[in-house]
Scaffold this motif. Structure first.
Motif, mmCIF file in Angstrom:
data_model
loop_
_atom_site.group_PDB
_atom_site.id
_atom_site.type_symbol
_atom_site.label_atom_id
_atom_site.label_comp_id
_atom_site.label_asym_id
_atom_site.label_seq_id
_atom_site.Cartn_x
_atom_site.Cartn_y
_atom_site.Cartn_z
ATOM 1 N N ARG A 20 15.669 7.800 3.125
ATOM 2 C CA ARG A 20 14.312 8.103 3.890
ATOM 3 C C ARG A 20 14.257 9.398 4.425
ATOM 4 O O ARG A 20 13.126 9.673 4.872
ATOM 5 C CB ARG A 20 14.480 7.148 5.287
ATOM 6 N N CYS A 21 15.068 10.422 4.209
ATOM 7 C CA CYS A 21 14.901 11.660 4.613
ATOM 8 C C CYS A 21 14.553 12.594 3.360
ATOM 9 O O CYS A 21 14.600 13.701 3.602
ATOM 10 C CB CYS A 21 16.283 12.018 5.204
ATOM 11 N N GLY A 22 14.418 11.961 2.109
ATOM 12 C CA GLY A 22 14.139 12.675 0.986
ATOM 13 C C GLY A 22 15.405 13.214 0.326
ATOM 14 O O GLY A 22 15.019 14.320 -0.590
ATOM 15 N N LYS A 23 16.579 12.870 0.474
ATOM 16 C CA LYS A 23 17.568 13.316 -0.154
ATOM 17 C C LYS A 23 18.380 12.166 -1.178
ATOM 18 O O LYS A 23 17.824 11.031 -0.810
ATOM 19 C CB LYS A 23 18.760 13.680 0.910
ATOM 20 N N ARG A 24 19.254 12.519 -1.729
ATOM 21 C CA ARG A 24 19.780 11.554 -2.762
ATOM 22 C C ARG A 24 20.683 10.504 -1.692
ATOM 23 O O ARG A 24 21.297 11.127 -0.848
ATOM 24 C CB ARG A 24 20.867 12.382 -3.508
ATOM 25 N N GLY B 146 0.743 -1.230 0.210
ATOM 26 C CA GLY B 146 0.070 0.002 -0.086
ATOM 27 C C GLY B 146 0.779 1.231 0.177
ATOM 28 O O GLY B 146 2.036 1.453 -0.227
ATOM 29 N N ASP B 147 0.021 2.371 0.400
ATOM 30 C CA ASP B 147 0.986 3.595 0.407
ATOM 31 C C ASP B 147 1.453 3.854 1.660
ATOM 32 O O ASP B 147 0.916 4.465 2.528
ATOM 33 C CB ASP B 147 -0.146 4.767 0.018
ATOM 34 N N GLN B 148 2.827 3.328 1.715
ATOM 35 C CA GLN B 148 3.267 3.642 2.966
ATOM 36 C C GLN B 148 4.969 3.960 2.811
ATOM 37 O O GLN B 148 5.427 3.533 1.884
ATOM 38 C CB GLN B 148 3.282 2.690 4.068
ATOM 39 N N TYR B 149 5.651 4.378 3.661
ATOM 40 C CA TYR B 149 7.172 4.652 3.494
ATOM 41 C C TYR B 149 7.672 3.261 3.277
ATOM 42 O O TYR B 149 8.737 3.152 2.434
ATOM 43 C CB TYR B 149 7.531 5.448 4.728
ATOM 44 N N HIS B 150 7.592 2.248 4.187
ATOM 45 C CA HIS B 150 8.069 0.988 4.060
ATOM 46 C C HIS B 150 7.968 0.363 2.732
ATOM 47 O O HIS B 150 8.764 -0.331 2.085
ATOM 48 C CB HIS B 150 7.544 -0.025 5.276
ATOM 49 N N ALA B 151 6.942 0.705 2.013
ATOM 50 C CA ALA B 151 6.556 0.105 0.617
ATOM 51 C C ALA B 151 7.551 0.904 -0.367
ATOM 52 O O ALA B 151 8.136 0.269 -1.382
ATOM 53 C CB ALA B 151 5.048 0.187 0.248
ATOM 54 N N ALA B 152 7.599 2.086 -0.025
ATOM 55 C CA ALA B 152 8.635 3.002 -0.973
ATOM 56 C C ALA B 152 10.158 2.591 -0.908
ATOM 57 O O ALA B 152 10.781 2.273 -1.733
ATOM 58 C CB ALA B 152 8.582 4.550 -0.734
ATOM 59 N N SER B 153 10.531 2.186 0.248
ATOM 60 C CA SER B 153 11.976 1.881 0.603
ATOM 61 C C SER B 153 12.195 0.366 0.240
ATOM 62 O O SER B 153 13.169 0.129 -0.415
ATOM 63 C CB SER B 153 12.333 1.973 1.983
ATOM 64 N N ALA C 97 9.078 13.241 -0.529
ATOM 65 C CA ALA C 97 7.956 13.944 0.456
ATOM 66 C C ALA C 97 8.525 14.125 1.846
ATOM 67 O O ALA C 97 7.936 14.918 2.649
ATOM 68 C CB ALA C 97 6.561 13.627 -0.012
ATOM 69 N N ARG C 98 9.378 13.048 2.299
ATOM 70 C CA ARG C 98 9.665 13.055 3.631
ATOM 71 C C ARG C 98 10.754 14.005 4.145
ATOM 72 O O ARG C 98 11.193 14.161 5.085
ATOM 73 C CB ARG C 98 10.370 11.720 3.855
ATOM 74 N N LEU D 4 9.229 5.512 -10.105
ATOM 75 C CA LEU D 4 9.334 6.909 -10.595
ATOM 76 C C LEU D 4 7.982 7.753 -10.120
ATOM 77 O O LEU D 4 8.126 8.890 -9.732
ATOM 78 C CB LEU D 4 9.983 7.111 -12.017
ATOM 79 N N ARG D 5 6.895 6.888 -10.532
ATOM 80 C CA ARG D 5 5.762 7.905 -10.417
ATOM 81 C C ARG D 5 5.114 7.974 -8.994
ATOM 82 O O ARG D 5 4.640 8.856 -8.572
ATOM 83 C CB ARG D 5 4.397 6.998 -11.149
ATOM 84 N N ASP D 6 5.316 6.926 -8.028
ATOM 85 C CA ASP D 6 4.511 6.696 -6.820
ATOM 86 C C ASP D 6 5.870 6.810 -5.695
ATOM 87 O O ASP D 6 5.923 7.702 -4.930
ATOM 88 C CB ASP D 6 3.918 5.575 -6.656
ATOM 89 N N HIS D 7 6.777 5.792 -5.714
ATOM 90 C CA HIS D 7 7.566 5.516 -4.455
ATOM 91 C C HIS D 7 8.696 6.519 -4.296
ATOM 92 O O HIS D 7 8.817 6.940 -3.151
ATOM 93 C CB HIS D 7 8.218 4.124 -4.467
ATOM 94 N N ARG D 8 9.147 6.862 -5.438
ATOM 95 C CA ARG D 8 10.290 8.005 -5.290
ATOM 96 C C ARG D 8 9.744 9.309 -4.846
ATOM 97 O O ARG D 8 10.382 9.996 -4.046
ATOM 98 C CB ARG D 8 10.797 8.125 -6.689
ATOM 99 N N ARG D 9 8.576 9.586 -5.350
ATOM 100 C CA ARG D 9 7.924 10.780 -4.950
ATOM 101 C C ARG D 9 7.501 10.748 -3.353
ATOM 102 O O ARG D 9 7.562 11.659 -2.596
ATOM 103 C CB ARG D 9 6.567 10.932 -5.617
#
Length: 155
Positions: A117-121, A19-26, A103-104, A94-99
């Motif tokens: 996880r802090c929104g930086k490179r 789903g839509d959560q930070y853990h999914a993105a990482s 946003a963090r 690119l569309r969802d998880h990176r964004r």
């Protein structure tokens, strides 16, 4: 190489079910890093500096990684097409998880592909850490990014 690619794909599949959560993105990012590095085993110095539109190009059909001779350690340009099997996951990242990762933080988007996880490179050290963590969990011992190149050469 097949085991590393399978691990990357499994992590991306897991992320799609979270789903839509930070853990999914990482999880998606880490799976994609492993799958891309297994497919195109470039040096970590280049891998960590991938900029969308500069080093990662999309022609409407396929993604390509490109580094000029000036950007590589050996002074030889690198050009490689990514497997079409990675396209759906790369599109989703690119569309969802990176964004979601961007946003963090409160930083301007630098265009770098890998975001922490802090929104930086992500730097080389952070990429190494995540890859070692995920491969240790899967295989019982870690595989560091440089080893991907040796595995590709012998596998």
């Amino acid at each position: 190489p097949g085991d590393l690619l399978a691990l990357g794909m499994a992590l991306m599949d897991r992320a799609n079910g979270m789903g839509d959560q930070y853990h999914a993105a990482s999880c998606m990012r880490d799976g994609l890093m492993i799958a891309v590095l297994a497919s195109v085993p470039v040096r970590i110095g280049n891998f960590s500096t991938i900029v969308i539109g500069r080093h990662l190009a999309f022609d409407g059909r396929t993604y390509r990684m490109e580094f000029s001779a000036e950007e590589t350690k050996m002074g030889i340009p690198v050009e490689a097409e990514l497997s079409t099997a990675l396209r759906p996951s790369l599109d989703t990242y690119l569309r969802d998880h990176r964004r979601r990762l961007l946003a963090r933080g409160t930083f301007e988007d630098s265009g770098h592909l890998w975001i922490n996880r802090c929104g930086k490179r992500m730097d080389e050290s952070a990429i190494r850490t995540q890859i070692k963590k995920r491969t240790r969990a899967a295989f019982g011992k870690h595989v560091w990014p440089h080893l991907f190149r040796s595995i590709a050469a012998t596998g």
